[in-house]
Design an enzyme around this catalytic site. Structure first.
Site, mmCIF file in Angstrom:
data_model
loop_
_atom_site.group_PDB
_atom_site.id
_atom_site.type_symbol
_atom_site.label_atom_id
_atom_site.label_comp_id
_atom_site.label_asym_id
_atom_site.label_seq_id
_atom_site.Cartn_x
_atom_site.Cartn_y
_atom_site.Cartn_z
ATOM 1 N N HIS A 7 3.151 94.252 104.218
ATOM 2 C CA HIS A 7 4.168 95.318 104.287
ATOM 3 C C HIS A 7 4.440 95.780 105.724
ATOM 4 O O HIS A 7 5.382 96.541 105.960
ATOM 5 C CB HIS A 7 3.739 96.541 103.461
ATOM 6 N N ASP A 26 1.558 88.083 96.011
ATOM 7 C CA ASP A 26 1.246 89.493 95.746
ATOM 8 C C ASP A 26 2.364 90.055 94.847
ATOM 9 O O ASP A 26 3.512 89.634 94.963
ATOM 10 C CB ASP A 26 1.198 90.256 97.075
ATOM 11 N N HIS A 28 3.796 92.793 94.956
ATOM 12 C CA HIS A 28 4.784 93.556 95.715
ATOM 13 C C HIS A 28 5.523 92.633 96.698
ATOM 14 O O HIS A 28 4.930 91.680 97.203
ATOM 15 C CB HIS A 28 4.096 94.676 96.507
ATOM 16 N N ASP A 65 -2.731 91.488 92.691
ATOM 17 C CA ASP A 65 -2.331 92.663 91.910
ATOM 18 C C ASP A 65 -1.265 92.350 90.852
ATOM 19 O O ASP A 65 -0.768 93.255 90.182
ATOM 20 C CB ASP A 65 -1.869 93.808 92.826
HETATM 21 ZN ZN LIG Z 1 0.516 94.325 96.412
#
Ligand SMILES: [Zn+2]
Length: 309
Positions: free
Chosen positions: A125, A162, A164, A245
């Site tokens: 991120h 991931d 996200h 995740d």
């Molecule tokens: Zn994540």
């Protein structure tokens, strides 16, 4: 040849405060579990020091200065609502980047065939000039730049599984045709980016947004598009942004993957890596917040890496 596991204990001193999901236990359970396997096929390495110029390739100088001045002498310092620095973060963040550099060098020198970096904080991120979502330095992005600068590669693929979207990695490579960034992620969801029409200046970004509730079968079907893009790009090296995740037990998102799915997706990718880049693959931990799911899923991921030797 064997599989490298790159880790060190400085992550223990990256303190994110009480109740924070991105906590030291995450890496501790992974390391303890991998050690229990007592596999002769694993070779354990600590991150070495690296030239800080590689950080400057992924991040703006002003941002790096801000971060440098933000490590607290005591207590905690917030870079954003959920990205926190403690006194020990200085070393931990550097070692997270150092681990992917050590892993890449090890694969290039054939000390081991492929590698997994068990580190925190995660990185995907973190943008060119912004810390975000638990991430300070974009570890995988520095790794990709390192391959381009040090080893003169011109085709590096980053696969980000991931749950996200890796907005940071996309931001850093949005106009860099040497890097193919492919991400599967829950969408719409945090961090908000990752729509299909975000393609990069050179069509070098490939986003596969998937809805909450995505099952194993649906996910692995979608993953075929990842493999298709790899075939088209023909990378010289593959990096994994390995977040776990997307597991059904993870508290931070709503995918329904099982631990075994991480074995399958890794194995399929490795088979392809053999065709294009002689199996040169380095993986680095991103998210994953349910400890037992994380333990099992990383074992599956590493098992596939070992079997490929
Ligand atoms: Zn994540």
């Amino acid at each position: 040849m064997r599989t490298g596991i790159i880790t060190t204990d400085t992550y223990l001193n990256h303190d994110t405060g009480q109740g924070h999901p991105e906590r030291a236990d995450r890496v501790t359970v992974i390391i303890e579990h991998l050690k229990k396997l007592k596999s002769k096929n694993l070779i354990w390495k600590k991150p070495t020091k690296f030239d800080l110029k590689y950080l400057q390739l992924a991040h703006d100088r002003n941002y790096l200065n801000d971060v440098k001045n933000s490590f607290p002498k005591q207590g905690l310092n917030f870079l954003d609502g959920d990205t926190i620095l403690s006194p020990g973060s200085k070393e931990a963040t550097k070692d997270a980047v150092g681990s992917i550099i050590t892993a890449i060098d090890g694969v290039m020198k054939k000390d081991f065939r492929n590698a997994f970096c068990a580190v925190r904080p995660p990185g995907h991120h973190a943008e060119k000039q912004k810390a975000m979502g638990f991430c300070v330095y974009n570890n995988v992005a520095v790794g990709a730049y390192y391959l381009i600068e040090k080893y003169n590669l011109s085709k590096v693929a980053i696969i980000d599984f991931d749950v996200h979207h890796g907005n940071g990695t996309q931001d850093i490579f949005y106009d860099n045709e040497k890097v193919l960034y492919i991400s599967t992620h829950q969408y719409p969801y945090y961090p908000g980016s990752g729509a299909e029409n975000e393609k990069g200046k050179f069509k070098n970004i490939f986003n596969i947004p998937l809805p909450a509730g995505t099952t194993s079968e649906e996910y692995l079907n979608a993953y075929e598009f990842v493999l298709k893009k790899i075939k088209e790009f023909k990378p010289e090296f593959i990096l994994f942004s390995a977040g776990f995740d997307a597991h059904k037990d993870d508290p931070l998102a709503q995918f329904q993957l099982k631990s075994k799915d991480f074995y399958d997706l890794t194995k399929r990718t490795l088979e392809l890596s053999k065709v294009y880049c002689d199996g040169k693959v380095v993986s680095i931990l991103e998210g994953g917040y349910d400890l037992s799911a994380l333990q099992e899923s990383t074992e599956m991921h590493v098992k596939a890496l070992i079997e490929f030797n």
